[in-house]
Motif scaffolding. Structure first.
Motif, PDB file in Angstrom:
ATOM      1  N   GLU A  48      -1.152  11.294  -0.428  1.00 51.10           N
ATOM      2  CA  GLU A  48      -1.002  11.563  -1.854  1.00 51.10           C
ATOM      3  C   GLU A  48      -1.243  10.306  -2.688  1.00 51.10           C
ATOM      4  O   GLU A  48      -1.817  10.381  -3.773  1.00 51.10           O
ATOM      5  N   PHE A  49      -0.839   9.151  -2.153  1.00 50.54           N
ATOM      6  CA  PHE A  49      -1.118   7.902  -2.864  1.00 50.54           C
ATOM      7  C   PHE A  49      -2.625   7.665  -2.932  1.00 50.54           C
ATOM      8  O   PHE A  49      -3.170   7.336  -3.988  1.00 50.54           O
ATOM      9  N   ILE A  50      -3.307   7.818  -1.790  1.00 53.62           N
ATOM     10  CA  ILE A  50      -4.758   7.602  -1.755  1.00 53.62           C
ATOM     11  C   ILE A  50      -5.455   8.581  -2.698  1.00 53.62           C
ATOM     12  O   ILE A  50      -6.331   8.186  -3.481  1.00 53.62           O
ATOM     13  N   GLU A  51      -5.057   9.834  -2.666  1.00 51.84           N
ATOM     14  CA  GLU A  51      -5.653  10.837  -3.556  1.00 51.84           C
ATOM     15  C   GLU A  51      -5.379  10.505  -5.024  1.00 51.84           C
ATOM     16  O   GLU A  51      -6.256  10.667  -5.874  1.00 51.84           O
ATOM     17  N   GLY A  52      -4.199  10.018  -5.311  1.00 53.48           N
ATOM     18  CA  GLY A  52      -3.828   9.698  -6.689  1.00 53.48           C
ATOM     19  C   GLY A  52      -4.479   8.432  -7.223  1.00 53.48           C
ATOM     20  O   GLY A  52      -4.453   8.182  -8.428  1.00 53.48           O
ATOM     21  N   SER A  53      -5.080   7.638  -6.351  1.00 58.64           N
ATOM     22  CA  SER A  53      -5.699   6.378  -6.786  1.00 58.64           C
ATOM     23  C   SER A  53      -7.069   6.590  -7.421  1.00 58.64           C
ATOM     24  O   SER A  53      -7.655   5.640  -7.917  1.00 58.64           O
ATOM     25  N   GLN A  54      -7.559   7.802  -7.401  1.00 63.92           N
ATOM     26  CA  GLN A  54      -8.842   8.159  -8.006  1.00 63.92           C
ATOM     27  C   GLN A  54      -9.972   7.266  -7.510  1.00 63.92           C
ATOM     28  O   GLN A  54     -10.752   6.717  -8.270  1.00 63.92           O
ATOM     29  N   GLY A  55     -10.021   7.099  -6.175  1.00 64.87           N
ATOM     30  CA  GLY A  55     -11.091   6.333  -5.549  1.00 64.87           C
ATOM     31  C   GLY A  55     -10.894   4.835  -5.510  1.00 64.87           C
ATOM     32  O   GLY A  55     -11.734   4.103  -4.985  1.00 64.87           O
ATOM     33  N   GLN A  56      -9.778   4.344  -6.047  1.00 64.07           N
ATOM     34  CA  GLN A  56      -9.529   2.902  -6.070  1.00 64.07           C
ATOM     35  C   GLN A  56      -8.978   2.373  -4.752  1.00 64.07           C
ATOM     36  O   GLN A  56      -9.163   1.209  -4.419  1.00 64.07           O
ATOM     37  N   CYS A  57      -8.272   3.202  -4.013  1.00 61.74           N
ATOM     38  CA  CYS A  57      -7.703   2.791  -2.727  1.00 61.74           C
ATOM     39  C   CYS A  57      -8.639   3.274  -1.624  1.00 61.74           C
ATOM     40  O   CYS A  57      -8.648   4.450  -1.275  1.00 61.74           O
ATOM     41  N   THR A  58      -9.435   2.344  -1.084  1.00 64.67           N
ATOM     42  CA  THR A  58     -10.439   2.700  -0.085  1.00 64.67           C
ATOM     43  C   THR A  58     -10.066   2.208   1.315  1.00 64.67           C
ATOM     44  O   THR A  58     -10.829   2.420   2.250  1.00 64.67           O
ATOM     45  N   MET A  59      -8.909   1.538   1.431  1.00 71.09           N
ATOM     46  CA  MET A  59      -8.498   0.987   2.725  1.00 71.09           C
ATOM     47  C   MET A  59      -7.047   1.339   3.025  1.00 71.09           C
ATOM     48  O   MET A  59      -6.203   1.346   2.130  1.00 71.09           O
TER      49      MET A  59
END
Length: 143
Positions: A48-59
């Motif tokens: 959910e954090f990765i999804e909520g980052s709108q593509g900013q969290c790639t790792m």
């Protein structure tokens, strides 16, 4: 972001944080998560954090080194449901620090074998995992 999870005994089993400087989400598992529901809730929070980052969290840095317990009944769930979600959300790389506990380690290795077409590396040491992720970030930035 900073989130902690505790098992039914009140012991912390998971901490999720985001390293803004490095650009990765980290889940650090410690001790026994207790139930498959606890395990899945922890994994879902990272997703959910990765999804909520709108593509900013790639790792993703998954530190399982201190985890205890098996999640064999969740292996297919991770491969079939979790990985497609994080890939769709923009995840490019995952570094997994393998558990020292033999049961957790077997679960981790069996799960990793089920994941195809994704840049995922296994490590024995957290520092090696961080170096690898940093190299991936630098290579991505210079491309």
């Amino acid at each position: 972001m900073y989130k902690q999870f505790t098992n039914l005994s009140g012991q912390k089993y998971l901490t999720i944080s985001y390293d803004e400087k490095e650009g990765w989400v980290q889940d650090k598992w410690t001790g026994n998560f207790g139930t498959q529901e606890n395990f899945r809730n922890g994994v879902l929070s990272v997703v959910e954090f990765i999804e909520g980052s709108q593509g900013q969290c790639t790792m993703w840095l998954a530190d399982l080194s201190e985890m205890k317990g098996s999640w064999d009944s969740s292996r297919d769930w991770i491969a079939q449901h979790i990985m497609p979600r994080v890939l769709k959300a923009g995840l490019l790389f995952e570094a997994v620090v393998l558990p020292k506990d033999v049961f957790s380690k077997l679960s981790a290795q069996d799960t990793i074998m089920k994941i195809d077409d994704f840049e995922l590396q296994q490590f024995q040491d957290i520092e090696e995992a961080k170096v690898w992720l940093t190299q991936q970030k630098e290579a991505k930035m210079s491309a």
